[in-house]
Write an enzyme that holds these catalytic residues in place. Sequence first.
Site, short mmCIF file in Angstrom:
data_model
loop_
_atom_site.label_atom_id
_atom_site.label_comp_id
_atom_site.label_asym_id
_atom_site.label_seq_id
_atom_site.Cartn_x
_atom_site.Cartn_y
_atom_site.Cartn_z
N ARG A 98 -2.92 -16.13 1.89
CA ARG A 98 -2.08 -17.10 2.58
C ARG A 98 -0.74 -16.58 2.43
O ARG A 98 -0.27 -16.26 3.51
CB ARG A 98 -2.11 -18.33 1.47
CG ARG A 98 -1.38 -19.56 2.18
CD ARG A 98 0.00 -19.58 2.24
NE ARG A 98 0.47 -19.75 0.87
CZ ARG A 98 1.86 -19.61 0.43
NH1 ARG A 98 2.43 -19.55 1.38
NH2 ARG A 98 2.19 -19.68 -0.80
N CYS A 123 7.70 -14.36 3.10
CA CYS A 123 7.71 -15.60 3.88
C CYS A 123 8.60 -15.42 4.98
O CYS A 123 9.78 -14.79 4.99
CB CYS A 123 8.70 -16.60 2.83
SG CYS A 123 8.75 -18.18 3.62
#
Length: 306
Positions: free
Chosen positions: A21, A246
């Site tokens: 993820r 991110c």
Amino acid sequence: MNDTPLKGLPPRVTVVEVGPRDGLQNEKGVIATADKIRFIDLLSEAGFPVIEATSFVSPRAIPQLADAAEVMAGITRRPGVRYTALVPNAKGMERALAAGLREVAVFTGASESFVQHNINMSIAGSIESFRPVLAMAREAGVRVRGYISTAFGCPYEGVVAPEAVKRVAGALLEIGVEELSIGDTIGVATPNQVVEVTGALAPLAGIERLAMHFHDTRGTALANVMTALQLGVAIFDSAAGGLGGCPYAPGASGNLATEDLLYLLSGLDVETGVDLEKVVAASAFLARARGQAPASRYYAAATAER
Ligand code: COA
Ligand code: ZN
């Protein structure tokens, strides 16, 4: 407590593998769904207690994980492994439940501008959007973890005060989140901050409900792990091969590499139940799929010796 020269560490730690993820959400190229499935299956075989496999977020926000349902349908779920995924709202929760998830994670942050960029909401707005998620989870008996990103520093606002983290933690606990993952999203934290933030949160949540999520952007991740261990933290997030970062945190390359974390923990005689060499094999597989070498020190050393 274990019986090593360094006293007072937890005897056992839960390593939460977030590479599929947190790593793959940030990929520039396309990773085939079949390769993601194979990667997760290899990680399952390595013995992780928890694998964060994907995100049920807006496919426009994160096109890299638009195949979340296909990934969850394709993997071989190994008994004893908890598979989890990010969900930002009720729609994500519906998708996650349809995919058979028994555990999910909601995510917000400790700094307003980061949360705004990441999920297009205020911090308070994010908590409100999680309420229906928590209600659905309670009904379905699904466990919910809460991420607090930018808990040490923010790309827009600089250093983040422990008090700000504490406020968000309180709000997440109040709506029924069972575990908090405290994220150093841009990899700026140093051990003094780990002491301060853990000290602010432990009385609120209980140390056993705190996970630390470090990025190694500036090389401080393992020092921070060491400090957290000494404070009794026993849940750590990491990504195989140091994948990721991110997309809303410029320069945030690199989750702490799982291999590096496991090497440290095994040297400290802290049990994880995870087979380090099998993690190396999973990283090697993904490295071929991505056409890029993993950013793990242990991986580099282990594969150079071969
Ligand atoms: N799954 C699939 N689609 C979703 C969705 C979900 N969980 N949530 C929203 N959408 C869709 C909506 O249906 C809508 O689609 P449409 O325009 O075709 O009707 C579109 O996304 C926009 O929805 P809206 O509710 O207006 O949300 P938004 O544009 O304000 O985005 C989030 C808010 C939270 C859904 C979005 O920012 C997001 O998913 N962010 C995830 C970011 C992330 O994962 N970051 C990594 C963590 S570090
Ligand atoms: Zn991360």
